[in-house]
Write a protein that holds these residues in place. Structure first.
Motif, PDB file in Angstrom:
ATOM      1  N   TRP A  72       0.842  -1.189   0.000  1.00 45.37           N
ATOM      2  CA  TRP A  72       0.000   0.000   0.000  1.00 45.37           C
ATOM      3  C   TRP A  72       0.878   1.240   0.000  1.00 45.37           C
ATOM      4  N   VAL A  73       0.275   2.386  -0.275  1.00 44.64           N
ATOM      5  CA  VAL A  73       1.023   3.639  -0.302  1.00 44.64           C
ATOM      6  C   VAL A  73       0.290   4.672   0.553  1.00 44.64           C
ATOM      7  N   TRP A  74       0.997   5.226   1.518  1.00 43.97           N
ATOM      8  CA  TRP A  74       0.462   6.323   2.307  1.00 43.97           C
ATOM      9  C   TRP A  74       0.856   7.637   1.642  1.00 43.97           C
ATOM     10  N   ALA A  75      -0.005   8.637   1.754  1.00 46.17           N
ATOM     11  CA  ALA A  75       0.353   9.916   1.151  1.00 46.17           C
ATOM     12  C   ALA A  75      -0.145  11.097   1.976  1.00 46.17           C
ATOM     13  N   VAL A  76       0.746  12.054   2.198  1.00 48.47           N
ATOM     14  CA  VAL A  76       0.361  13.356   2.731  1.00 48.47           C
ATOM     15  C   VAL A  76      -0.169  14.142   1.542  1.00 48.47           C
ATOM     16  N   ALA A  84       5.727   4.342   0.418  1.00 49.17           N
ATOM     17  CA  ALA A  84       5.339   3.047  -0.153  1.00 49.17           C
ATOM     18  C   ALA A  84       5.734   1.971   0.845  1.00 49.17           C
ATOM     19  N   VAL A  85       4.787   1.103   1.173  1.00 47.96           N
ATOM     20  CA  VAL A  85       5.013   0.122   2.239  1.00 47.96           C
ATOM     21  C   VAL A  85       5.016  -1.291   1.677  1.00 47.96           C
ATOM     22  N   GLN A  86       6.050  -2.025   2.018  1.00 48.66           N
ATOM     23  CA  GLN A  86       6.080  -3.449   1.676  1.00 48.66           C
ATOM     24  C   GLN A  86       6.216  -4.252   2.967  1.00 48.66           C
ATOM     25  N   VAL A  87       5.321  -5.212   3.144  1.00 48.42           N
ATOM     26  CA  VAL A  87       5.321  -6.012   4.361  1.00 48.42           C
ATOM     27  C   VAL A  87       6.271  -7.197   4.206  1.00 48.42           C
ATOM     28  N   LEU A  88       7.062  -7.423   5.253  1.00 44.36           N
ATOM     29  CA  LEU A  88       7.920  -8.614   5.298  1.00 44.36           C
ATOM     30  C   LEU A  88       7.474  -9.479   6.463  1.00 44.36           C
ATOM     31  N   HIS A  89       7.350 -10.765   6.181  1.00 37.13           N
ATOM     32  CA  HIS A  89       6.940 -11.698   7.227  1.00 37.13           C
ATOM     33  C   HIS A  89       8.148 -12.457   7.736  1.00 37.13           C
ATOM     34  N   TYR A 110      11.925  -6.044  -3.345  1.00 35.77           N
ATOM     35  CA  TYR A 110      12.546  -4.937  -2.604  1.00 35.77           C
ATOM     36  C   TYR A 110      13.054  -3.886  -3.589  1.00 35.77           C
ATOM     37  N   GLU A 111      13.733  -4.386  -4.605  1.00 40.97           N
ATOM     38  CA  GLU A 111      14.325  -3.458  -5.576  1.00 40.97           C
ATOM     39  C   GLU A 111      13.266  -2.703  -6.369  1.00 40.97           C
ATOM     40  N   ARG A 112      12.175  -3.400  -6.673  1.00 36.83           N
ATOM     41  CA  ARG A 112      11.116  -2.725  -7.430  1.00 36.83           C
ATOM     42  C   ARG A 112      10.537  -1.563  -6.647  1.00 36.83           C
ATOM     43  N   MET A 113      10.360  -1.759  -5.351  1.00 35.90           N
ATOM     44  CA  MET A 113       9.792  -0.664  -4.578  1.00 35.90           C
ATOM     45  C   MET A 113      10.792   0.486  -4.457  1.00 35.90           C
ATOM     46  N   VAL A 114      12.047   0.156  -4.264  1.00 35.35           N
ATOM     47  CA  VAL A 114      13.062   1.209  -4.182  1.00 35.35           C
ATOM     48  C   VAL A 114      13.133   1.956  -5.518  1.00 35.35           C
ATOM     49  N   ASP A 115      13.071   1.226  -6.610  1.00 36.63           N
ATOM     50  CA  ASP A 115      13.077   1.870  -7.927  1.00 36.63           C
ATOM     51  C   ASP A 115      11.890   2.808  -8.094  1.00 36.63           C
ATOM     52  N   PHE A 116      10.756   2.341  -7.669  1.00 38.11           N
ATOM     53  CA  PHE A 116       9.544   3.159  -7.765  1.00 38.11           C
ATOM     54  C   PHE A 116       9.714   4.456  -6.983  1.00 38.11           C
ATOM     55  N   CYS A 117      10.163   4.336  -5.750  1.00 37.98           N
ATOM     56  CA  CYS A 117      10.328   5.529  -4.906  1.00 37.98           C
ATOM     57  C   CYS A 117      11.389   6.457  -5.496  1.00 37.98           C
ATOM     58  N   THR A 118      12.476   5.880  -5.966  1.00 34.02           N
ATOM     59  CA  THR A 118      13.543   6.694  -6.543  1.00 34.02           C
ATOM     60  C   THR A 118      13.050   7.449  -7.770  1.00 34.02           C
ATOM     61  N   SER A 119      12.183   6.807  -8.543  1.00 32.09           N
ATOM     62  CA  SER A 119      11.693   7.460  -9.761  1.00 32.09           C
ATOM     63  C   SER A 119      10.859   8.687  -9.417  1.00 32.09           C
ATOM     64  N   ILE A 120      10.274   8.701  -8.237  1.00 30.51           N
ATOM     65  CA  ILE A 120       9.470   9.852  -7.835  1.00 30.51           C
ATOM     66  C   ILE A 120      10.343  10.939  -7.238  1.00 30.51           C
ATOM     67  N   GLY A 121      11.279  10.557  -6.382  1.00 33.19           N
ATOM     68  CA  GLY A 121      12.183  11.540  -5.804  1.00 33.19           C
ATOM     69  C   GLY A 121      12.270  11.420  -4.299  1.00 33.19           C
ATOM     70  N   ASP A 150      10.862  12.895  -1.959  1.00 33.43           N
ATOM     71  CA  ASP A 150       9.654  12.978  -1.136  1.00 33.43           C
ATOM     72  C   ASP A 150       8.817  11.701  -1.241  1.00 33.43           C
ATOM     73  N   CYS A 151       9.437  10.646  -1.714  1.00 30.46           N
ATOM     74  CA  CYS A 151       8.795   9.332  -1.677  1.00 30.46           C
ATOM     75  C   CYS A 151       9.698   8.355  -0.930  1.00 30.46           C
ATOM     76  N   TYR A 152       9.169   7.785   0.137  1.00 26.17           N
ATOM     77  CA  TYR A 152       9.937   6.910   1.011  1.00 26.17           C
ATOM     78  C   TYR A 152       9.545   5.459   0.791  1.00 26.17           C
ATOM     79  N   ALA A 153      10.528   4.589   0.943  1.00 24.72           N
ATOM     80  CA  ALA A 153      10.248   3.155   0.957  1.00 24.72           C
ATOM     81  C   ALA A 153      10.259   2.721   2.412  1.00 24.72           C
ATOM     82  N   LEU A 154       9.199   2.024   2.824  1.00 30.80           N
ATOM     83  CA  LEU A 154       9.139   1.508   4.198  1.00 30.80           C
ATOM     84  C   LEU A 154       8.980  -0.001   4.147  1.00 30.80           C
ATOM     85  N   PHE A 155       9.963  -0.711   4.682  1.00 25.50           N
ATOM     86  CA  PHE A 155       9.848  -2.161   4.800  1.00 25.50           C
ATOM     87  C   PHE A 155       9.343  -2.473   6.202  1.00 25.50           C
ATOM     88  N   LEU A 156       8.168  -3.063   6.242  1.00 21.44           N
ATOM     89  CA  LEU A 156       7.471  -3.280   7.516  1.00 21.44           C
ATOM     90  C   LEU A 156       7.610  -4.743   7.922  1.00 21.44           C
TER      91      LEU A 156
END
Ligand SMILES: Nc1nc2c(ncn2[C@@H]2O[C@H](COP(=O)(O)OP(=O)(O)O)[C@@H](O)[C@H]2O)c(=O)[nH]1
Ligand SMILES: [Mg+2]
Lengths: 275, 241
Positions: A130-134, A147-152, A186-197, A199-205
């Protein structure tokens, strides 16, 4: 569209100390909330300045997180004594997200800070659950995203991999996988956040860590891409490595505070304890 | 970082579609069927672009699921849906990519332009700014996509006649200038939604057979035509649709 008319006063209550000490009461009875918001003038004269500050969602966010974390913790250590029933770890993600979303809706905070669950295709393309946004006030466009990715726990992850029959992969999942090259989630989410800049954080939960299976932790950064240069790849070990050493653990509220007060363009990396 | 234009930002993105050769591989794959329905003759990749909140996601929902909701849920980055259409006994699988219109997503969305064979460029007839942005979106297509990609301009929300600020004539005129086909549409009242997609599919089919007629070298990849550069390679059998 068509929803905005009923909510002009909600921020008022999110703003005041009055509200924050009583918000649990409001949350459990939405009708009260509505009645209160019909009489904004009394409170608006008590408060100065009258404009709502953009960061007033933070204590509410904290409330949503504690609700979601404690609900999730109830199931985190579940084990069938007969060792026959293995719920998918996915259930934990869903419990967390459902609790968070219900709570944030009843606290009426989603105009300032929203939560968008990803579709199955997006989860693969963007690596996020999921993605949280201000949100920016008038446009409701995202200003800051997490952007949040859950790890079990690893044993749970293994169980999941073994338990999914191939036909469970829907067509859209297959297409998304085809599109997403051979990168890890993991890399896909980091790539996604990096592409935005920045003000986009990756959170591994982490719903449980090996060293502490009953608590919920996170690693948040807008700068993971810097590590890509140094390491070969971003994997679980790489992310868990952030906890090593005696680093300070933020509260969810502290995390959000750090994010909204950070200077534009600066890197920020933190570890958080959510439960 | 937000430039969305230069090569540097393009270079950053890693979440790219595979090379367009991939598309050839997805064509004419029959009966592999593990889970997803792989039974189709052609696969067309389409993109819907345009400013935020013009109705791109609603338009796709209407077409793929025949549903509409008035709640606005801003799309995060990119998403897609799949729909199969039939044309002259051929099964055409449409992979329809729905993009987020905000500038902050420009790097990720333009990464998906490359393999697209058709675009629906959408504005909102009640929003002047979204119409003014059409030119810029068109430039984005020219910059990032295959030269032969087909484009349909769609003026959406035509059910809101009272709030209209862009006339039909102005929409049509701009489409003519840009060399695009044109429809006014409504995702809400289901006006011209199917027609827009069908027209786009027709245009792509026409272009495919035209390219094959004029350029028999295409299948071997000889560098005689623009097609061979970044185009989705066209299958030898041609498009009889
Ligand atoms: N009246 C009307 N509203 C529409 C139409 N299409 C979309 N909307 C509304 O416009 C808003 C934005 O739509 P959305 O599909 O999310 O736009 P996107 O950002 O371009 O994907 C939503 O509130 C939709 O309900 C339409 O054809 N007519
Ligand atoms: Mg959308």
């Amino acid at each position: 569209m068509g929803q905005t008319t009923s909510k002009p006063n909600s921020n008022l209550f999110q703003n005041s100390n009055f509200f924050s000490s009583y918000k649990r009461g409001f949350a459990s009875s939405p009708s009260d909330d509505q009645n209160m918001s019909l009489r904004p003038s009394i409170f608006s004269t008590l408060r100065k300045p009258p404009v709502s500050k953009p960061n007033d969602f933070i204590p509410l966010f904290n409330d949503c997180i504690s609700a979601a974390s404690s609900r999730t913790q109830e199931y985190l250590l579940f084990k069938d004594p007969e060792d026959k029933f293995y719920p998918s770890p996915e259930v934990l993600t869903q419990v967390f997200l459902m609790t968070y979303i219900s709570q944030s809706v009843s606290l009426n905070m989603t105009d300032a800070f929203n939560c968008t669950a990803m579709t199955p295709g997006q989860r693969i393309l963007l690596g996020a659950d999921w993605v949280w946004a201000v949100l920016e006030k008038p446009t409701k466009n995202p200003r800051i995203q997490i952007a949040v990715q859950v790890l079990h726990l690893p044993d749970r992850e293994d169980a999941e991999e073994n338990s999914i029959p191939p036909e469970a992969f829907s067509e859209s999942v297959q297409i998304a996988q085809k599109e997403s090259s051979n990168k890890t989630m993991y890399e896909r989410m980091v790539d996604f956040c990096t592409s935005i800049g920045k003000d986009c954080y990756a959170l591994f939960l982490f719903l449980g860590r090996k060293s502490d299976k009953e608590n919920i932790y996170g690693v948040l950064s807008n700068n993971f891409e810097a590590a890509i240069g140094k390491c070969d790849k971003i994997d679980r070990a790489f992310i868990e490595n952030f906890f090593k050493g005696s680093r300070y653990l933020h509260t969810p509220q502290g995390m959000m505070q750090a994010i909204v007060t950070k200077k534009e363009g600066d890197p920020l990396t933190l570890m958080i304890k959510f439960s | 970082m937000r430039s969305g234009g230069g090569d540097s930002s393009q270079g950053q993105i890693q979440i790219e579609p595979r090379s367009s050769k991939q598309m050839a591989a997805t064509q004419d794959v029959k009966g592999k069927g593990e889970g997803g329905d792989q039974n189709f003759d052609y696969m067309f990749k389409l993109l819907i672009i345009g400013n935020s909140s013009v109705g791109k996601t609603s338009f796709l929902f209407r077409y793929a699921d025949d549903a509409f909701t008035s709640a606005f849920v801003s799309t995060v980055g990119i998403d897609f849906k799949v729909k199969t259409v039939y044309k002259n006994d051929k099964r055409i699988k449409l992979q329809i990519w729905d993009t987020a219109g905000q500038e902050r997503y420009r790097t990720i969305t333009t990464a998906y332009y490359r393999g697209a064979m058709g675009f629906i460029l959408m504005y909102d007839i009640t929003n002047e700014e979204s119409f003014g942005a059409v030119q810029d979106w068109s430039t984005q297509i020219k910059t990032y996509s295959w030269d032969n990609a087909q484009v349909v301009l769609a003026g959406n929300k035509c059910d809101m006649e009272e709030e209209r600020v862009v006339s039909v004539d102005n929409g049509r005129l701009l489409a003519e200038q840009l060399g695009f086909e044109f429809f006014e549409t409504s995702a809400k009242d289901n006006i011209n939604v199917k027609q827009t997609f069908e027209r786009l599919v027709d245009l792509i089919c026409d272009k495919m057979s035209e390219s094959l007629d004029s350029d028999p070298a295409v299948p071997t990849g000889a560098p005689t035509a623009k097609l061979t550069d970044s185009a989705p390679p066209l299958q030898q059998s041609g498009c009889n649709c």
